[in-house]
Design an enzyme around this catalytic site. Sequence first.
Site: not given
Length: 232
Positions: A32, A59, A61, A64, A66, A119, A181, A190, A211
């Site tokens: 990623k 990634d 994200k 804006d 279309p 999240t 994890r 997290q 991590r």
Amino acid sequence: MGKDVIIACDYASAQQTFSFLDLFTEEKPFVKIGMELFYAEGPAIVREIKRRGHKIFLDLKMHDIPNTVKKSMAVLSNLDVDICNLHASGTIPMMEAALKGLTRQDGTRPLLIAVTQLTSTDQQHMEDDLWIHAPIADVVMHYAENAKKAGLDGVVCSPLEAQKVHDCCGKDFLTVTPGVRFAEGELGDQKRVMTPAQAKEIGSDYIVVGRPITAAEDPVAAYRRCVKEFVD
Ligand code: C5P
């Protein structure tokens, strides 16, 4: 594509990224690339990681109008990444435009998944800042359904939401889940986490692990442990 472990290469330079990827002499993990690395190194880093034989989840994200999203997705499609993403809050027309932009002349395209609510957003901030007053779990599911309606392939979500997303949107609708994890591992920032084995149990399609692998004493062993628990 089947179940897989995606390593979050959250590095600020190509040099750091390649010294990490050079540790893997026997396997080519799915990687990623996030905003930090992409903004630092640009499309060249995507091309080089691809050239080395890795699959890539880019990634970025997007969110804006279309037309802008459509044209930007066409650029990512030319980069030949495997998965890219956008914010479902950009609305169904934005997601539909993104899919059009991603689709190549021969009909092929990278997978496209949506971020529902980050999240890091909690009920309080969603209500106070965004003026969204429904329960956050319902908002996440509604955004997942919108992504499905727009023709997307899945969502990024917490492993704790994966089962419900599959119930709402079908088992073929992909759930890509960070927040993983090892049982005895550090949580870091997290909060709601699962082990790779638990993520497998509840039906995540891909786990995104940063991590626990990148900061491990032996990253290759940590990666193999994830694969053993989640895929094998
Ligand atoms: O190091 P760690 O395993 O926490 O990394 C998780 C990766 O997944 C990071 O790149 C993080 O930005 C990303 N992510 C997340 N939670 C989300 C969406 C993305 O942790 N809701």
